[in-house]
Design a protein around this motif. Structure first.
Motif, short mmCIF file in Angstrom:
data_model
loop_
_atom_site.label_atom_id
_atom_site.label_comp_id
_atom_site.label_asym_id
_atom_site.label_seq_id
_atom_site.Cartn_x
_atom_site.Cartn_y
_atom_site.Cartn_z
N GLY A 471 0.79 -1.22 0.00
CA GLY A 471 0.00 0.00 0.00
C GLY A 471 0.82 1.27 0.00
N GLU A 472 2.15 1.14 0.15
CA GLU A 472 3.00 2.31 0.13
C GLU A 472 3.05 2.90 -1.28
OE1 GLU A 472 4.73 -1.08 2.62
OE2 GLU A 472 4.09 -0.78 0.53
N GLY A 473 2.85 4.19 -1.39
CA GLY A 473 2.96 4.85 -2.68
C GLY A 473 1.82 4.56 -3.64
N VAL A 474 0.72 3.98 -3.15
CA VAL A 474 -0.42 3.66 -4.01
C VAL A 474 -1.42 4.80 -3.96
CG1 VAL A 474 -2.36 2.10 -4.38
CG2 VAL A 474 -0.12 1.18 -3.74
N VAL A 475 -1.75 5.34 -5.14
CA VAL A 475 -2.71 6.44 -5.23
C VAL A 475 -3.81 6.06 -6.21
CG1 VAL A 475 -1.06 8.25 -4.64
CG2 VAL A 475 -1.30 7.56 -7.01
N ASP A 667 0.83 2.25 -8.19
CA ASP A 667 2.01 2.30 -7.34
C ASP A 667 3.00 3.22 -8.04
OD1 ASP A 667 4.57 1.83 -6.19
OD2 ASP A 667 3.89 -0.11 -5.43
N THR A 668 3.10 4.45 -7.58
CA THR A 668 3.90 5.46 -8.28
C THR A 668 5.40 5.20 -8.17
OG1 THR A 668 3.78 6.86 -6.31
CG2 THR A 668 2.12 7.22 -8.02
N ALA A 775 -7.58 7.99 -16.06
CA ALA A 775 -7.51 7.69 -14.63
C ALA A 775 -6.06 7.62 -14.16
CB ALA A 775 -8.23 6.38 -14.35
N ILE A 776 -5.17 7.05 -14.97
CA ILE A 776 -3.76 6.98 -14.58
C ILE A 776 -3.15 8.39 -14.55
CG2 ILE A 776 -1.50 6.05 -15.19
CD1 ILE A 776 -2.96 3.71 -16.54
N ARG A 777 -3.53 9.21 -15.53
CA ARG A 777 -3.07 10.61 -15.51
C ARG A 777 -3.56 11.31 -14.25
NH1 ARG A 777 -5.44 10.78 -20.87
NH2 ARG A 777 -3.89 10.17 -22.42
N ASN A 778 -4.81 11.07 -13.89
CA ASN A 778 -5.39 11.69 -12.71
C ASN A 778 -4.65 11.27 -11.45
OD1 ASN A 778 -7.98 11.16 -10.52
ND2 ASN A 778 -7.69 13.21 -11.35
N ALA A 779 -4.18 10.03 -11.42
CA ALA A 779 -3.47 9.52 -10.24
C ALA A 779 -2.04 10.04 -10.16
CB ALA A 779 -3.47 7.99 -10.25
N THR A 780 -1.40 10.23 -11.32
CA THR A 780 0.03 10.51 -11.33
C THR A 780 0.39 11.94 -11.71
OG1 THR A 780 0.25 9.84 -13.65
CG2 THR A 780 0.48 8.12 -11.97
N GLY A 781 -0.52 12.63 -12.42
CA GLY A 781 -0.20 13.96 -12.92
C GLY A 781 0.67 13.96 -14.16
N LEU A 782 0.92 12.77 -14.74
CA LEU A 782 1.75 12.65 -15.94
C LEU A 782 0.91 12.80 -17.20
CD1 LEU A 782 3.91 9.61 -14.78
CD2 LEU A 782 4.59 12.03 -14.78
N GLU A 783 1.56 13.20 -18.32
CA GLU A 783 0.83 13.44 -19.56
C GLU A 783 0.43 12.14 -20.25
OE1 GLU A 783 0.98 16.47 -23.38
OE2 GLU A 783 2.79 16.12 -22.19
N ARG A 790 3.52 1.72 -19.81
CA ARG A 790 4.44 0.76 -19.21
C ARG A 790 4.98 1.33 -17.89
NH1 ARG A 790 7.82 0.37 -24.72
NH2 ARG A 790 6.34 -0.80 -26.01
N PRO A 791 5.51 0.47 -17.03
CA PRO A 791 6.04 0.98 -15.75
C PRO A 791 7.04 2.11 -15.91
CG PRO A 791 5.87 -1.40 -15.67
CD PRO A 791 5.53 -1.00 -17.09
N GLU A 792 7.91 2.02 -16.93
CA GLU A 792 8.93 3.08 -17.08
C GLU A 792 8.32 4.43 -17.44
OE1 GLU A 792 9.25 0.51 -20.95
OE2 GLU A 792 8.77 0.24 -18.82
N HIS A 793 7.12 4.43 -18.01
CA HIS A 793 6.46 5.70 -18.31
C HIS A 793 5.97 6.39 -17.04
CE1 HIS A 793 5.38 3.54 -22.31
NE2 HIS A 793 6.59 4.06 -22.36
N LEU A 794 5.76 5.59 -16.00
CA LEU A 794 5.23 6.14 -14.75
C LEU A 794 6.31 6.49 -13.75
CD1 LEU A 794 2.25 3.65 -14.28
CD2 LEU A 794 2.23 5.90 -15.35
N THR A 795 7.49 5.89 -13.90
CA THR A 795 8.57 6.13 -12.93
C THR A 795 9.72 6.94 -13.52
OG1 THR A 795 9.68 4.06 -13.54
CG2 THR A 795 8.04 3.97 -11.78
N GLY A 796 9.73 7.08 -14.85
CA GLY A 796 10.80 7.83 -15.49
C GLY A 796 12.09 7.06 -15.60
N THR A 797 12.04 5.75 -15.37
CA THR A 797 13.27 4.96 -15.46
C THR A 797 13.42 4.35 -16.83
OG1 THR A 797 12.09 3.01 -14.64
CG2 THR A 797 13.20 4.40 -13.01
#
Length: 797
Positions: A471-475, A667-668, A775-783, A790-797
């Protein structure tokens, strides 16, 4: 059925129950239990005791000249009966295609994509056929690959198809463009000056596979008259027939096709796969030949959804009204045309979405490249456009400072709206109401992954049973989207279907037999046809005859059209049968026979009719010793081709709409997404089978989820080779990935359609993808302007 019919050939399915089981009831599928228990006969189950096995040798490179093909060692292999290459084809017709016949039966001169068929083998065992195919030596001289718009349209670009002479070549700016369709109305330049806010976006849509569970397969049996009987899983028997017969050098009546069990389709079976190859080998060897693709080969054996680049600009006034739209949609059609021209037409004509916008400039094109061929897939061009325009609506609503749903409702089309093509929407278009309904659905509870003891249930978290987070980091995020899809074939295509209905007495009870060429691919058409016959004829027992080419065409099982068009044909034929039966009864017994007690017989213009469409209560008496059979076609109102310069025209016969609300948890830190819920509201016109309607909506929604967060065929940009042709590396949603999908079904009848129905299968595939992304944009603020996320789009890795 011929005496040498293969074991496992589909048998007639008889439906019947003590209840009426007519239109509007949730009758069960006749094939449902067989499929659930594993007893249903699919095309891969076909068997003939003396059959051979076919195998296809495919190219290992994406673009190359064929220097030589050596089949000597393959022919020497014990158990091999035949090896065929392009030079062994029996006629001068060596290409096929849905619209443009640009696809070679076997490669000649060069190969144009990874996995293209080069040679075919027939042997007495499938392993022998595979080993023999591997012994064929093909020498290639590799050529540069064309993989995107810049390489396809460069002045010095290699032409994928030299000497093109199809009817699209005159209106495309480059021979490596399959088709181009502009949609222009109003004055975008002037409208841009009136806009208080302008938003732009560039969007990338990945290549999606239909991922049907039953791979391509079929059985060709040579006949004594020199023809061939083909048992095949397909979406369109008569289209296959028209492409197969010329290559074989046979008249169409000597290529007899019967639909075998289809394990899903979603557009991937509109094009030919192994049909011609099996027939060629059967006619060459004089023996039945069965071909069954494995999963790896299936990824190369059918077309995929077009990947796309989409460039959008919208404007709005400060009070939230749309001013203009300028868009450019670039679809990658791959090496062969398939359905690309029609996909271009859909993407462009539906590219503005279900919104009122007066000034529009849209251009859509499809490219020839050396990537895998792309064609029909559920949603058919409208899916890619919806992903882009719905992201734009969120951006624009934020710029204006309005609620995202309210902004959509303010600009929503309705009945009477003028489409960008100039066509008036002349049936209900409840876009604002669908958004209201889906927004009003109860929200799933927050943090439902917490148990009573406040411990995390990892099964409900992003990452699931991999136990990645507690549950850590889950929005949480919530997103909305709505889409518009056409129903039926468009742009002037002669869209019709045929149904033969027979009414007779069997064992003292009236029985209806319905015979069409409709491909049952899982959509439930066989259930609906029986419901229509019960409703129109007042019978309980209905037998659905196996689909084949011994009856007129039913068109393709695609474009959400079969219930509309073939259902309309069944209804029409039943009505004609009913009229004939009533006339027969009047001649036999006169107008005062008890059979007329509930029918309230009327005569209008010398034609026997009944009020309310009710049928005789005493059919057995009327039909005693008689059989009534009628085969009739049914057409919807005609459409017209879009103008090639402006895109204006009555291009689509019907529109259908669906709206989604997605609730996700992200999970951001790890970039993992769990979709909690995908609520849907959809107008279906009339739910002929409510249970089936909900199932179709949930199925389409799940496919949209797949392309949002996991599904993509990865093609190496340097070699144009497919990198993930397996379900190990190409991920599709399982039951563990599928969220709760509550459905609100709205029924606003379309007066132009049988029973007022609307096609339903494709619309939910449109709006589910952008809702999840929102919904993912709403959770993360990303475009997040690409699918899948993919996970790398959400973490920047």
């Amino acid at each position: 059925m011929p005496s040498n019919a293969p074991l496992g050939t589909p048998t007639k399915v008889t439906q019947g129950s003590p209840t009426k089981g007519g239109i509007g009831e949730s009758t069960l599928r006749p094939d449902g239990t067989l499929k659930v228990t594993g007893e249903f006969a699919y095309s891969s189950d076909m068997w003939h005791e003396d059959m051979l096995w076919g195998q296809i040798l495919r190219s290992t490179v994406a673009h190359a000249e064929i220097v030589s093909i050596d089949t000597v060692e393959a022919l020497k292999t014990p158990g091999v009966y035949a090896v065929m290459t392009y030079d062994d084809l029996p006629t001068d017709v060596k290409n096929y295609g849905l619209e443009i016949r640009d696809t070679p039966v076997l490669a000649h001169g060069k190969v144009r994509h990874h996995g293209e068929p080069v040679a075919i083998v027939a042997a007495d065992h499938p392993e022998t056929a595979r080993r023999a195919a591997a012994k064929i030596k093909v020498e290639y001289r590799e050529l540069p690959v064309i993989t995107d718009e810049s390489s396809a349209t460069a002045p010095d670009a290699i032409l994928i198809h030299e000497g093109r002479d199809d009817h699209h070549i005159g209106h495309v700016p480059h021979p490596n463009i399959v088709h181009r369709q502009p949609i222009v109305r109003g004055d975008v330049a002037s409208a841009r000056e009136r806009a208080d806010f302008i938003v732009k976006g560039e969007y990338t849509f990945g290549m999606q596979d239909q991922a049907f569970l039953g791979p391509e397969s079929g059985l060709a049996v040579p006949a004594e008259d020199g023809g061939v009987d083909l048992y095949i899983a397909t979406q369109w028997l008569h289209s296959d027939l028209k492409q197969i017969a010329p290559v074989l050098g046979l008249p169409e009546d000597k290529v007899r096709m019967t639909l075998s069990g289809v394990g899903g389709a979603f557009g991937g079976r509109e094009d030919l796969s192994m049909q011609i190859h099996a027939c060629l080998l059967a006619l060459r060897t004089g023996k039945p030949v069965k071909i069954v693709y494995n999963r790896f080969e299936s990824f190369f054996g059918h077309v995929h959804r077009h990947p796309a680049k989409l460039y959008y600009e919208h404007g709005a006034t400060k009070d939230g009204k749309l001013t203009h739209l300028k868009a450019r949609i670039v679809l990658d059609g791959g090496a062969y045309a398939s359905a690309s021209p029609a996909v271009v037409g859909n993407a462009s004509s539906l590219g503005a979405g279900p919104y009122v916008v007066e000034d529009v400039d849209i251009e859509a094109i499809a490219l020839y490249t050396n990537n895998p061929p792309c064609g029909a897939m559920r949603g058919f061009g409208a899916v890619q456009a919806c992903f882009a325009y719905e992201a734009q609506m969120d951006k624009l609503a934020d710029e204006v400072g309005m609620d995202r749903v309210a902004f959509r409702q303010l600009n929503a089309m309705e009945q009477g709206t003028l489409m960008p093509t100039g066509q008036v929407v002349d049936s209900p278009a409840p876009v604002a109401e669908l958004l209201r309904r889906v927004q009003a659905m109860p929200m799933p509870p927050e943090q439902q992954w917490l148990t009573a003891g406040e411990a995390a249930d990892v099964r409900q978290l992003p990452g699931g049973l991999s136990n990645t987070t507690h549950g850590e980091g889950v929005v949480r995020g919530v997103g909305y989207a709505v889409g518009i899809k056409n129903v039926g074939f468009s742009e002037g295509f002669d869209d019709y279907s045929t149904a033969k209905v027979r009414l007779e007495v069997v064992g003292g009870e009236p029985v209806a037999v319905v015979h069409t060429a409709m491909a049952e691919v899982g959509q439930g058409g066989v259930t609906v046809h029986a419901q229509i016959a019960r409703t129109e004829l007042g019978v309980t027992q209905v037998t659905i005859h196996p689909a084949d080419t011994q009856v007129g065409s039913a068109g393709s099982t695609s474009a959400s059209r079969q219930t509309y068009v073939t259902g309309g044909a069944v209804k029409n034929s039943c009505e004609l049968v009913r009229e004939k039966v009533l006339e027969l009864g009047r001649r036999k017994f006169g107008t005062y026979h008890p059979a007329w007690a509930t029918a309230e017989l009327l005569l209008e213009g010398g034609k026997v009719v009944t009020d309310g469409g009710e049928v005789l209560a005493h059919l057995a008496d009327v039909l005693e010793g008689e059989t009534v059979e009628i085969e009739a076609e049914w057409r919807h109102r005609p459409t017209e081709a879009f103008d090639l310069h402006t895109g204006q025209g009555f291009g689509h016969v019907q529109y259908t709409f669906a709206a989604h609300r997605a609730v996700v948890e992200v999970d951001t830190e790890l970039g993992l997404v769990k979709v909690i819920e995908l609520a849907c509201a959809q107008d279906v016109g009339k739910a002929l089978n409510p249970l089936s309607v909900v199932g179709q909506i949930q199925g389409g929604t799940t496919q949209g989820l797949g392309v949002a967060v996991m599904e993509e065929i990865i093609v190496d940009p340097k070699t144009a080779k497919v990198r993930n042709p397996s379900f190990t590396d190409y991920l599709i949603p399982t039951i563990l990935d599928t969220p709760t999908i509550p459905v609100d079904v709205l029924e606003l009848a379309d007066d132009h359609a049988p029973y007022g129905l609307r096609g339903i299968g494709e619309a939910p595939t449109l709006s589910s993808t952008p809702a999840v992304l929102a919904a993912i944009r709403n959770a993360t603020g990303l475009e997040l302007n690409r699918t899948p996320v993919r996970p790398e789009h959400l973490t920047g890795t």
